[in-house]
Design an enzyme around this catalytic site. Structure first.
Site, PDB file in Angstrom:
ATOM      1  CB  ALA A  45     -50.981  92.800  -0.559  1.00  0.00           C
ATOM      2  CD  GLU A  46     -53.979  90.233  -1.473  1.00  0.00           C
ATOM      3  OE1 GLU A  46     -54.110  89.223  -0.328  1.00  0.00           O
ATOM      4  OE2 GLU A  46     -53.803  91.464  -1.333  1.00  0.00           O
ATOM      5  CB  THR A  47     -49.441  88.750  -8.078  1.00  0.00           C
ATOM      6  OG1 THR A  47     -48.792  89.317  -7.135  1.00  0.00           O
ATOM      7  CG2 THR A  47     -49.597  88.576  -9.383  1.00  0.00           C
TER       8      THR A  47
END
Length: 203
Positions: A45-47
């Site tokens: 989903a996010e880094t």
């Protein structure tokens, strides 16, 4: 150049549970294109990308989905703070400050639990459009509101929320917002509410 990247399972007490976030050691020379490429390869989903500002007492922090940069990500901020303390970059007694696209965010370690300060998102009540009802499988809605970025829909119970099979193409087609939060009162006395979040427009 080799870079350290961690995967952290936020909101979980065991491996392979919770909400995964990538945490990458960056620097001011890491380009936006490189960050986007790393986030695409991580494919979660996010880094988060962070580095300590040499002239100030804060960390620069940015978040990328596999498709684009986003303005705010809570679980990737928690994960970044966890890594900073866990590997000993900072003492766990220290308060961390992050400079982000949503302003300065802070994190504190309180006996192994992380408290973060996030900006409030004002909301306004709105009518549940027929298209969104269709996107959520025509579930009965208790309340519908919207923030700057997201639609917020309260469903009648936790079972309805867990059984919702959203139509991502309909959600993605909406121009007024890019995410949809669905929530309901929890059936478990340990929790006040349960939520799910979909942002197909952001990958």
């Amino acid at each position: 150049m080799k870079r350290k990247i961690y995967t952290v399972d936020a909101f979980a007490a065991e491996k392979f549970k919770g909400n995964p976030a990538g945490v990458c050691f960056a620097d001011k020379d890491l380009s936006e294109k490189e960050m986007q490429s790393i986030a695409a390869e991580m494919n979660i989903a996010e880094t988060a990308f962070f580095y300590k500002d040499p002239d100030n007492d804060y960390y620069n922090l940015r978040w990328f989905t596999p498709d684009c940069e986003v303005d705010l990500c809570g679980h990737a901020t928690l994960s970044t703070a966890h890594i900073i303390w866990e590997i000993g970059i900072e003492e766990k007694t220290s308060t961390l400050s992050f400079k982000t696209r949503s302003g300065i965010l802070t994190a504190e370690n309180r006996n192994g639990k992380i408290k973060i300060d996030l900006p409030a998102m004002p909301y306004e009540k709105t009518e549940a459009a027929d298209l969104i009802k269709k996107a959520l499988g025509d579930q009965k809605t208790i309340f519908t509101g919207r923030t700057k970025y997201n639609l917020l829909v309260e469903l009648e119970n936790e079972s309805a929320l867990m059984n919702t099979k959203p139509d991502f193409e309909i959600i993605k087609s909406q121009q007024d917002y890019y995410g949809c939060i669905i929530t309901a009162r929890s059936d478990n006395n340990k929790y006040d509410f349960v939520s799910r979040y979909f942002a197909p427009a952001k990958g």
